[in-house]
Write an enzyme that holds these catalytic residues in place. Structure first.
Site, PDB file in Angstrom:
ATOM      1  N   ASN A   7      -0.695  -1.638  12.734  1.00 60.23           N
ATOM      2  CA  ASN A   7      -2.158  -1.676  12.837  1.00 60.23           C
ATOM      3  C   ASN A   7      -2.639  -2.674  11.786  1.00 60.23           C
ATOM      4  O   ASN A   7      -2.700  -2.369  10.600  1.00 60.23           O
ATOM      5  CB  ASN A   7      -2.708  -0.268  12.568  1.00 60.23           C
ATOM      6  CG  ASN A   7      -4.213  -0.212  12.659  1.00 60.23           C
ATOM      7  OD1 ASN A   7      -4.877  -1.243  12.810  1.00 60.23           O
ATOM      8  ND2 ASN A   7      -4.766   0.974  12.557  1.00 60.23           N
ATOM      9  N   LYS A  14      -1.312  -1.284   8.287  1.00 60.19           N
ATOM     10  CA  LYS A  14      -0.689   0.039   8.251  1.00 60.19           C
ATOM     11  C   LYS A  14       0.456   0.034   9.245  1.00 60.19           C
ATOM     12  O   LYS A  14       0.362  -0.617  10.296  1.00 60.19           O
ATOM     13  CB  LYS A  14      -1.694   1.111   8.663  1.00 60.19           C
ATOM     14  CG  LYS A  14      -2.783   1.345   7.658  1.00 60.19           C
ATOM     15  CD  LYS A  14      -3.645   2.528   8.100  1.00 60.19           C
ATOM     16  CE  LYS A  14      -5.013   2.447   7.494  1.00 60.19           C
ATOM     17  NZ  LYS A  14      -6.065   3.056   8.268  1.00 60.19           N
ATOM     18  N   ARG A  92      -1.715  -2.069  17.566  1.00 64.67           N
ATOM     19  CA  ARG A  92      -3.074  -1.651  17.871  1.00 64.67           C
ATOM     20  C   ARG A  92      -3.925  -2.915  18.013  1.00 64.67           C
ATOM     21  O   ARG A  92      -3.923  -3.775  17.125  1.00 64.67           O
ATOM     22  CB  ARG A  92      -3.626  -0.792  16.743  1.00 64.67           C
ATOM     23  CG  ARG A  92      -5.041  -0.401  17.014  1.00 64.67           C
ATOM     24  CD  ARG A  92      -5.731   0.051  15.777  1.00 64.67           C
ATOM     25  NE  ARG A  92      -7.094   0.401  16.108  1.00 64.67           N
ATOM     26  CZ  ARG A  92      -8.074   0.449  15.231  1.00 64.67           C
ATOM     27  NH1 ARG A  92      -7.840   0.165  13.971  1.00 64.67           N
ATOM     28  NH2 ARG A  92      -9.291   0.763  15.596  1.00 64.67           N
ATOM     29  N   HIS A 181     -12.224   3.627  19.522  1.00 64.98           N
ATOM     30  CA  HIS A 181     -11.464   4.852  19.203  1.00 64.98           C
ATOM     31  C   HIS A 181     -10.838   5.451  20.453  1.00 64.98           C
ATOM     32  O   HIS A 181     -10.544   6.655  20.502  1.00 64.98           O
ATOM     33  CB  HIS A 181     -12.359   5.961  18.587  1.00 64.98           C
ATOM     34  CG  HIS A 181     -12.984   5.632  17.272  1.00 64.98           C
ATOM     35  ND1 HIS A 181     -14.274   5.973  16.949  1.00 64.98           N
ATOM     36  CD2 HIS A 181     -12.486   5.005  16.182  1.00 64.98           C
ATOM     37  CE1 HIS A 181     -14.552   5.584  15.724  1.00 64.98           C
ATOM     38  NE2 HIS A 181     -13.476   4.984  15.243  1.00 64.98           N
ATOM     39  N   LEU A 210     -14.883  11.952  14.250  1.00 63.34           N
ATOM     40  CA  LEU A 210     -15.802  11.779  13.122  1.00 63.34           C
ATOM     41  C   LEU A 210     -15.013  11.369  11.888  1.00 63.34           C
ATOM     42  O   LEU A 210     -14.455  12.210  11.179  1.00 63.34           O
ATOM     43  CB  LEU A 210     -16.564  13.090  12.861  1.00 63.34           C
ATOM     44  CG  LEU A 210     -17.213  13.769  14.088  1.00 63.34           C
ATOM     45  CD1 LEU A 210     -17.905  15.059  13.683  1.00 63.34           C
ATOM     46  CD2 LEU A 210     -18.195  12.829  14.783  1.00 63.34           C
ATOM     47  N   GLY A 211     -14.916  10.065  11.678  1.00 66.71           N
ATOM     48  CA  GLY A 211     -14.243   9.550  10.489  1.00 66.71           C
ATOM     49  C   GLY A 211     -15.249   8.710   9.742  1.00 66.71           C
ATOM     50  O   GLY A 211     -16.462   8.944   9.831  1.00 66.71           O
ATOM     51  N   ARG A 242     -22.357   2.693   8.526  1.00 66.18           N
ATOM     52  CA  ARG A 242     -23.023   2.046   9.670  1.00 66.18           C
ATOM     53  C   ARG A 242     -24.223   2.867  10.132  1.00 66.18           C
ATOM     54  O   ARG A 242     -24.164   4.096  10.162  1.00 66.18           O
ATOM     55  CB  ARG A 242     -22.048   1.902  10.843  1.00 66.18           C
ATOM     56  CG  ARG A 242     -20.971   0.885  10.584  1.00 66.18           C
ATOM     57  CD  ARG A 242     -20.038   0.755  11.784  1.00 66.18           C
ATOM     58  NE  ARG A 242     -18.675   0.618  11.316  1.00 66.18           N
ATOM     59  CZ  ARG A 242     -17.603   0.984  12.008  1.00 66.18           C
ATOM     60  NH1 ARG A 242     -17.730   1.499  13.214  1.00 66.18           N
ATOM     61  NH2 ARG A 242     -16.402   0.829  11.505  1.00 66.18           N
ATOM     62  N   ASP A 284     -18.750   8.653   1.636  1.00 68.09           N
ATOM     63  CA  ASP A 284     -17.682   9.639   1.811  1.00 68.09           C
ATOM     64  C   ASP A 284     -18.265  11.050   1.869  1.00 68.09           C
ATOM     65  O   ASP A 284     -19.000  11.450   0.964  1.00 68.09           O
ATOM     66  CB  ASP A 284     -16.690   9.511   0.638  1.00 68.09           C
ATOM     67  CG  ASP A 284     -15.414  10.264   0.899  1.00 68.09           C
ATOM     68  OD1 ASP A 284     -15.474  11.473   1.169  1.00 68.09           O
ATOM     69  OD2 ASP A 284     -14.340   9.632   0.824  1.00 68.09           O
ATOM     70  N   GLU A 385      -3.212   8.467  16.469  1.00 69.75           N
ATOM     71  CA  GLU A 385      -3.275   7.232  17.260  1.00 69.75           C
ATOM     72  C   GLU A 385      -1.925   6.520  17.276  1.00 69.75           C
ATOM     73  O   GLU A 385      -1.550   5.915  18.276  1.00 69.75           O
ATOM     74  CB  GLU A 385      -4.369   6.317  16.690  1.00 69.75           C
ATOM     75  CG  GLU A 385      -5.758   6.881  16.960  1.00 69.75           C
ATOM     76  CD  GLU A 385      -6.825   6.362  16.016  1.00 69.75           C
ATOM     77  OE1 GLU A 385      -6.835   6.788  14.847  1.00 69.75           O
ATOM     78  OE2 GLU A 385      -7.643   5.539  16.444  1.00 69.75           O
TER      79      GLU A 385
HETATM   80  P1  ADP Z   1     -11.419   5.757   9.201  1.00 74.33           P
HETATM   81  O1  ADP Z   1     -10.084   5.811   9.925  1.00 74.33           O
HETATM   82  O2  ADP Z   1     -12.586   5.505  10.088  1.00 74.33           O
HETATM   83  O3  ADP Z   1     -11.425   4.972   7.938  1.00 74.33           O
HETATM   84  P2  ADP Z   1     -10.906   8.566   8.630  1.00 74.33           P
HETATM   85  O4  ADP Z   1     -10.797   9.208   9.963  1.00 74.33           O
HETATM   86  O5  ADP Z   1      -9.669   8.427   7.809  1.00 74.33           O
HETATM   87  O6  ADP Z   1     -11.710   7.228   8.707  1.00 74.33           O
HETATM   88  O7  ADP Z   1     -11.962   9.418   7.789  1.00 74.33           O
HETATM   89  C1  ADP Z   1     -12.244   9.097   6.461  1.00 74.33           C
HETATM   90  C2  ADP Z   1     -13.438   9.936   6.027  1.00 74.33           C
HETATM   91  O8  ADP Z   1     -13.149  11.327   6.218  1.00 74.33           O
HETATM   92  C3  ADP Z   1     -13.750   9.814   4.542  1.00 74.33           C
HETATM   93  O9  ADP Z   1     -14.574   8.705   4.295  1.00 74.33           O
HETATM   94  C4  ADP Z   1     -14.480  11.112   4.280  1.00 74.33           C
HETATM   95  O10 ADP Z   1     -15.860  10.939   4.561  1.00 74.33           O
HETATM   96  C5  ADP Z   1     -13.909  12.082   5.287  1.00 74.33           C
HETATM   97  N1  ADP Z   1     -13.028  13.076   4.676  1.00 74.33           N
HETATM   98  C6  ADP Z   1     -11.717  12.963   4.376  1.00 74.33           C
HETATM   99  N2  ADP Z   1     -11.251  14.092   3.798  1.00 74.33           N
HETATM  100  C7  ADP Z   1     -12.290  14.947   3.723  1.00 74.33           C
HETATM  101  C8  ADP Z   1     -12.491  16.275   3.214  1.00 74.33           C
HETATM  102  N3  ADP Z   1     -11.496  16.951   2.677  1.00 74.33           N
HETATM  103  N4  ADP Z   1     -13.726  16.814   3.306  1.00 74.33           N
HETATM  104  C9  ADP Z   1     -14.742  16.122   3.847  1.00 74.33           C
HETATM  105  N5  ADP Z   1     -14.630  14.869   4.349  1.00 74.33           N
HETATM  106  C10 ADP Z   1     -13.436  14.292   4.287  1.00 74.33           C
END
Ligand code: ADP
Length: 398
Positions: A7, A14, A92, A181, A210-211, A242, A284, A385
């Site tokens: 990726n 990664k 990817r 996604h 939801l990331g 965003r 975050d 993924e």
């Molecule tokens: P991406 O792949 O889009 O970078 P991820 O799916 O890895 O994102 O999600 C990262 C986000 O998940 C972090 O920015 C944070 O907001 C949230 N996150 C990760 N661990 C935790 C946790 N223990 N509690 C709450 N939110 C979390």
């Protein structure tokens, strides 16, 4: 058969190495700061506590891939004796436009098509293509597969993907909703069917990825019929940094008021908005949750806006599918953030959606977290993924 999954981003890469006979992860890692000072490779072999960290100059993607191969054949940290044991590579790729609805074996023609899609994903497709080119150079003769973020959404009907713009813009420039996604939405929807013990053809699902980037999809009989991201990943939900969907007239308004051009406004919508923009604290959710505990009202507002938008899409997709059997939460926030899941699911009982507050106290593992009397199942499913990419690569090359 050992498959390498790559990726490749603009400055990071990664990777994972999997044995597809047993679908086990052998090793994974990350190359960071490609092309800048302080570049580093971090490599982890499964079941070995000690990690390999190599701080070496990595000037481009080719050197990055070479350093990955070095780690994979390392006598201590490696998982293969020689590069020849890597039987296929899965890449990817973010955007395939309308060209591919499935993963494909990479050849010169595919590369040409993906180069043609660079316009649609100027930030993502070029690094993906660098990664492919570097692997083809270093591993000539090893089959490579491209797995696209957009592919799963290609089943959307036109009423979902056509914007109400002059139709010629769709015809001339391909301006339409594509969605992203897709690999994650596909994976968790299939796992949801398995967990519920129901054929996916009999299910209406809403999957919430939801990331840091976030999107929601409506999946009917295993096919995506709508998704919240659009022409670009900027649309839909409010995200870490965003804005998600906003009134498009705001762009020229900010541009006039702040004396900046449209590209600069877009930069703000991409990098300084969302949770970060509203809270002024962080993108975050861990920080947002902590700030809320301290009584920070802007952080509380950010979370409310986020949850409001997720609920908005859940409602819309229930209407579009004339019902829903299960809602799935996945990705960093969806998998880990108990509080955010709670706020999203609050007071949806009339729609048959009832979260079990005790079962919801779980993080990062598959679980059914709805109450026994909830008509709609609520599932937590960690996304994977890389496994989807490895599976598609294996299927197309075995
Ligand atoms: P991406 O792949 O889009 O970078 P991820 O799916 O890895 O994102 O999600 C990262 C986000 O998940 C972090 O920015 C944070 O907001 C949230 N996150 C990760 N661990 C935790 C946790 N223990 N509690 C709450 N939110 C979390």
């Amino acid at each position: 058969m050992k498959v390498l999954v790559i990726n490749c981003g603009s400055s990071s890469l990664k990777y994972q190495m999997l044995d597809m006979k047993t679908e086990t992860l052998l090793a994974k890692g990350l190359v960071e700061r490609i092309g800048t000072d302080g570049s580093v490779l971090k490599h982890e072999k499964t079941n070995l506590d000690d990690k390999l960290v190599r701080e070496i100059p990595i000037e481009d993607h080719k050197v990055a891939i070479a350093s990955v191969v070095d780690a994979l054949i390392d006598p201590v940290y490696g998982v293969v004796k020689s590069m020849k044991e890597i039987k296929a590579v899965g890449h990817r790729v973010v955007h395939a436009g309308e060209k591919y609805a499935k993963s494909v074996l990479i050849d010169d023609k595919v590369i040409g098509v993906l180069e043609g899609c660079v316009d649609l994903a100027p930030l993502h497709n070029p690094p993906n293509l660098f990664g492919i080119a570097a692997c083809r150079e270093l591993m000539p003769g090893t089959p490579m597969v491209a797995v696209f973020d957009t592919a799963f959404h290609q089943t959307m009907p036109p009423e979902s993907y056509i914007y109400a713009l002059p139709y010629e813009y769709y015809e001339k420039y391909g301006i339409r909703r594509y969605g992203f996604h897709g690999t994650s939405h596909k994976y968790v929807s299939e796992r949801a069917a398995d967990m519920l013990g129901v054929n996916i053809d009999d299910l209406k699902l809403i999957t919430c990825h939801l990331g840091n980037g976030a999107s929601v999809s409506a999946i009917k009989r295993g096919k995506c019929i709508d998704t919240s991201m659009g022409f670009t990943p900027l649309a839909g939900l409010a995200m870490g940094t965003r804005s998600g969907s906003i009134d498009p007239a705001i762009i020229s308004f900010i541009s006039d008021k702040e004396g900046i051009d449209a590209d600069e406004v877009l930069e703000i919508l991409n990098k300084k908005s969302g949770m970060l923009g509203i809270s002024g604290t962080s993108s975050d959710f861990r920080d947002i949750d902590a700030a809320i505990q301290q009584g920070d009202e802007r952080a509380a507002l950010a979370l409310k806006v986020f949850a409001h938008r997720v609920r908005y899409y859940i409602g819309a997709y229930i209407a579009e599918m004339n019902g829903v059997d299960a809602i799935v939460f996945t990705a960093g926030v969806g998998e880990n953030d108990t509080n955010t899941r709670d706020v999203i699911c609050n007071e949806l009982g009339n729609l048959g959606i009832k979260l079990d507050l005790v079962k919801n106290k779980v993080r990062g593992k598959e679980a059914i977290i709805s109450r026994d009397d909830s008509r709609v199942a609520i599932l937590l499913i960690p996304t994977n993924e890389e496994l989807v990419i490895a599976r598609d690569t294996y299927e197309l090359t075995k």
